[in-house]
Design a protein around this motif. Structure first.
Motif, PDB file in Angstrom:
ATOM      1  N   ASP A  17      -1.661  13.008  -9.324  1.00 45.87           N
ATOM      2  CA  ASP A  17      -1.278  13.235 -10.792  1.00 45.87           C
ATOM      3  C   ASP A  17      -0.921  12.416 -11.611  1.00 45.87           C
ATOM      4  N   GLU A  18      -1.492  10.842 -11.640  1.00 42.43           N
ATOM      5  CA  GLU A  18      -1.162   9.789 -13.010  1.00 42.43           C
ATOM      6  C   GLU A  18      -1.437   9.185 -12.509  1.00 42.43           C
ATOM      7  N   LEU A  41      -8.868  -0.303 -16.953  1.00 45.64           N
ATOM      8  CA  LEU A  41      -9.634   0.741 -15.479  1.00 45.64           C
ATOM      9  C   LEU A  41      -8.620   1.261 -15.462  1.00 45.64           C
ATOM     10  N   THR A  42      -9.258   2.392 -15.602  1.00 42.89           N
ATOM     11  CA  THR A  42      -7.902   3.216 -14.947  1.00 42.89           C
ATOM     12  C   THR A  42      -8.868   4.746 -14.139  1.00 42.89           C
ATOM     13  N   VAL A  43      -8.331   5.159 -12.654  1.00 38.62           N
ATOM     14  CA  VAL A  43      -8.832   6.116 -12.070  1.00 38.62           C
ATOM     15  C   VAL A  43      -8.193   6.780 -11.669  1.00 38.62           C
ATOM     16  N   THR A  44      -8.679   8.453 -11.920  1.00 33.67           N
ATOM     17  CA  THR A  44      -7.385   9.590 -12.399  1.00 33.67           C
ATOM     18  C   THR A  44      -8.871  10.910 -11.012  1.00 33.67           C
ATOM     19  N   ARG A  45      -8.193  11.494 -10.874  1.00 37.25           N
ATOM     20  CA  ARG A  45      -7.806  12.821 -10.283  1.00 37.25           C
ATOM     21  C   ARG A  45      -8.502  14.055 -11.251  1.00 37.25           C
ATOM     22  N   HIS A  46      -9.434  14.897 -11.669  1.00 39.29           N
ATOM     23  CA  HIS A  46      -9.826  15.614 -12.592  1.00 39.29           C
ATOM     24  C   HIS A  46     -10.810  16.377 -12.071  1.00 39.29           C
ATOM     25  N   TRP A  51     -12.289   9.740 -10.649  1.00 36.39           N
ATOM     26  CA  TRP A  51     -13.249   8.928 -11.801  1.00 36.39           C
ATOM     27  C   TRP A  51     -12.887   7.811 -12.054  1.00 36.39           C
ATOM     28  N   LEU A  52     -13.115   7.147 -11.921  1.00 37.16           N
ATOM     29  CA  LEU A  52     -13.388   5.414 -12.910  1.00 37.16           C
ATOM     30  C   LEU A  52     -13.544   5.047 -14.412  1.00 37.16           C
ATOM     31  N   GLU A  53     -12.631   5.315 -15.071  1.00 42.97           N
ATOM     32  CA  GLU A  53     -12.803   4.935 -16.542  1.00 42.97           C
ATOM     33  C   GLU A  53     -12.561   3.653 -17.160  1.00 42.97           C
ATOM     34  N   ASN A  54     -13.384   3.469 -18.223  1.00 40.76           N
ATOM     35  CA  ASN A  54     -13.271   2.059 -18.645  1.00 40.76           C
ATOM     36  C   ASN A  54     -12.775   2.130 -20.367  1.00 40.76           C
TER      37      ASN A  54
END
Length: 233
Positions: A17-18, A41-46, A51-54
């Motif tokens: 959730d974050e 980088l962030t690791v998120t749930r969608h 997902w890994l985002e730069n």
């Protein structure tokens, strides 16, 4: 269950959730390297996927499955789904290369078991064939990463790598140009650039690609000593 991250032997659980932030600030506060973005980088749930985002403006990351069969170059502003059970992430900030592993308990993709065991770390990866000297060059550059997997490492300078092999610097630079050109022709990004592209970036990108794709593996490191012994004869 869910997503976990391992860095330098320390494990983190990624909340659904974050965002899980990686950089000089965040949940994974790597170190005070001034070349590393505060928010990288962030690791998120969608949409039922991780997902890994730069979020960086200068740095990229190399992302690969555990076996090195698939690999992606995550440029600034890009993101990609984490579909494998284990994903390796390598990135370089200044002279330092970092490696971390993402472990997904519920991967969206499970590879089929090959009919027979396939050797990895050979000089042929897909259509790319390396000469013995090209493989030695990559090993000399990748030695700190290969000998300390799962931690941080400093990429050698061209002069240091040349000395490790017992080569003249001019020979090393010529072969570095050749292997970068060869891999570029086969679609490996980040190995060529304009006058403003730092030489350390090209060496680091070469190491990231070679380690992530298992073009070179730790078991090949003794070849460096053997090559140096021949050079000293």
């Amino acid at each position: 269950m869910g997503m976990q991250l391992e860095f330098c032997g320390e494990w983190f659980r990624v909340a659904e959730d974050e965002p899980f932030l990686i950089g000089r600030e965040g949940v994974l506060e790597i170190d005070d390297n001034p070349y590393l973005h505060r928010r990288f980088l962030t690791v998120t749930r969608h949409d039922d996927l991780w997902w890994l985002e730069n979020h960086g403006s200068r740095l990229s990351a190399t992302v690969a499955d555990l076996e090195g069969n698939t690999q992606a170059w995550l440029a600034p502003g890009a993101r990609l789904p984490l579909v494998y059970a284990r994903t390796t992430v390598l990135f370089t900030a200044g002279p330092t290369t970092y490696e971390l592993t993402l472990v997904n308990d519920e991967p969206a993709y499970l590879p089929t078991q090959p009919a027979e065991e396939v050797e990895v770390g050979e000089t042929t990866i897909g259509p790319v064939t390396l000469t013995e000297s090209q493989r030695l060059l990559i090993l000399a550059l990748a030695e700190p990463v290969l000998s300390g997997r799962g931690s941080t490492a400093t990429i050698p300078t061209s002069a240091e790598a040349a000395q490790r092999l017992g080569w003249a610097l001019t020979r090393f630079n010529r072969k570095l140009d050749n292997v970068c050109d060869k891999l570029h022709r086969y679609g490996v990004r980040g190995l060529r650039g304009g006058p403003s592209k730092l030489a350390v970036n090209r060496r680091a990108r070469l190491v990231e690609h070679a380690v992530a794709s298992r073009l070179v593996v730790p078991e090949q490191l003794p070849l460096l000593d053997a090559a140096r012994d021949v050079a000293d004869d």
